[in-house]
Design an enzyme around this catalytic site. Structure first.
Site, PDB file in Angstrom:
ATOM      1  N   HIS A  70       0.834  -1.204   0.000  1.00 43.59           N
ATOM      2  CA  HIS A  70       0.000   0.000   0.000  1.00 43.59           C
ATOM      3  C   HIS A  70       0.873   1.261   0.000  1.00 43.59           C
ATOM      4  O   HIS A  70       0.663   2.176  -0.800  1.00 43.59           O
ATOM      5  CB  HIS A  70      -0.918  -0.015   1.228  1.00 43.59           C
ATOM      6  CG  HIS A  70      -1.777   1.195   1.365  1.00 43.59           C
ATOM      7  ND1 HIS A  70      -3.054   1.248   0.885  1.00 43.59           N
ATOM      8  CD2 HIS A  70      -1.529   2.409   1.919  1.00 43.59           C
ATOM      9  CE1 HIS A  70      -3.568   2.442   1.142  1.00 43.59           C
ATOM     10  NE2 HIS A  70      -2.656   3.166   1.771  1.00 43.59           N
ATOM     11  N   GLU A  71       1.868   1.284   0.887  1.00 46.75           N
ATOM     12  CA  GLU A  71       2.737   2.466   0.981  1.00 46.75           C
ATOM     13  C   GLU A  71       3.606   2.619  -0.266  1.00 46.75           C
ATOM     14  O   GLU A  71       3.906   3.736  -0.683  1.00 46.75           O
ATOM     15  CB  GLU A  71       3.598   2.403   2.244  1.00 46.75           C
ATOM     16  CG  GLU A  71       2.818   2.365   3.550  1.00 46.75           C
ATOM     17  CD  GLU A  71       1.747   3.435   3.694  1.00 46.75           C
ATOM     18  OE1 GLU A  71       1.937   4.557   3.183  1.00 46.75           O
ATOM     19  OE2 GLU A  71       0.700   3.150   4.304  1.00 46.75           O
ATOM     20  N   HIS A  74       1.806   4.600  -2.884  1.00 46.16           N
ATOM     21  CA  HIS A  74       1.992   6.043  -2.680  1.00 46.16           C
ATOM     22  C   HIS A  74       3.373   6.470  -3.180  1.00 46.16           C
ATOM     23  O   HIS A  74       3.507   7.467  -3.888  1.00 46.16           O
ATOM     24  CB  HIS A  74       1.892   6.400  -1.189  1.00 46.16           C
ATOM     25  CG  HIS A  74       0.535   6.265  -0.599  1.00 46.16           C
ATOM     26  ND1 HIS A  74      -0.542   7.022  -0.986  1.00 46.16           N
ATOM     27  CD2 HIS A  74       0.082   5.463   0.399  1.00 46.16           C
ATOM     28  CE1 HIS A  74      -1.605   6.691  -0.261  1.00 46.16           C
ATOM     29  NE2 HIS A  74      -1.250   5.737   0.581  1.00 46.16           N
TER      30      HIS A  74
END
Length: 152
Positions: A70-71, A74
């Site tokens: 998920h990170e 980003h």
């Protein structure tokens, strides 16, 4: 119990980045003990990734892998100057392609964190709250009745 330190987390992050994103991770990934309400975060200024240590303790390596994915969504989108926020189509698309979840599991249930319980004096609805509420300003959301704090 299996332990994971910052160097193992760094190595895991680099591996996941190459495997799922086909791009290298050139910054730092480390555990942050102060994180409480989130699984991890991508820092826009330094491009580093912080991961909540408690997620590993409670849910294991699979949860950490999901948080890292998920990170990294980003991270890679931000470096490519694309939409890296949760609301952006680019972000949603990349999360879907890599199997990165939108959210992680909560460490504590809301019920376990409740410190205050308020009850409407009109309709008797109960409202569990983590933070104290000003009963002079707040009213029942169902009937606009006056709230009263119950002693736990």
């Amino acid at each position: 119990m299996i332990q994971m330190d910052n160097s193992a987390l760094q190595k895991l992050t680099e591996t996941i980045s190459l495997k799922y994103f086909k791009m290298p991770f050139k910054h730092k990934a480390y555990f942050n003990k102060r994180l409480r309400t989130t699984g991890g975060r991508y820092l826009l200024s330094s491009h580093n990734i912080e991961v909540n240590e408690k997620q590993f303790a409670k849910f294991g390596e699979s949860a950490i892998i999901d948080i890292i994915k998920h990170e990294l969504c980003h991270y890679h989108l931000h470096l490519q100057k694309k939409g890296y926020q949760h609301k952006d189509k680019d972000f949603k698309r990349l999360c879907q392609q890599t199997g990165a979840p939108r959210f992680c599991s909560a460490i504590e249930k809301y019920e376990d964190r409740v410190n205050y319980i308020y009850q409407c004096q009109k309709c008797a609805s109960r409202f569990p709250r983590i933070r104290k509420v000003d009963t002079n300003k707040m009213v029942c959301g169902k009937c606009n009745g006056k709230l009263k704090e119950l002693n736990n």
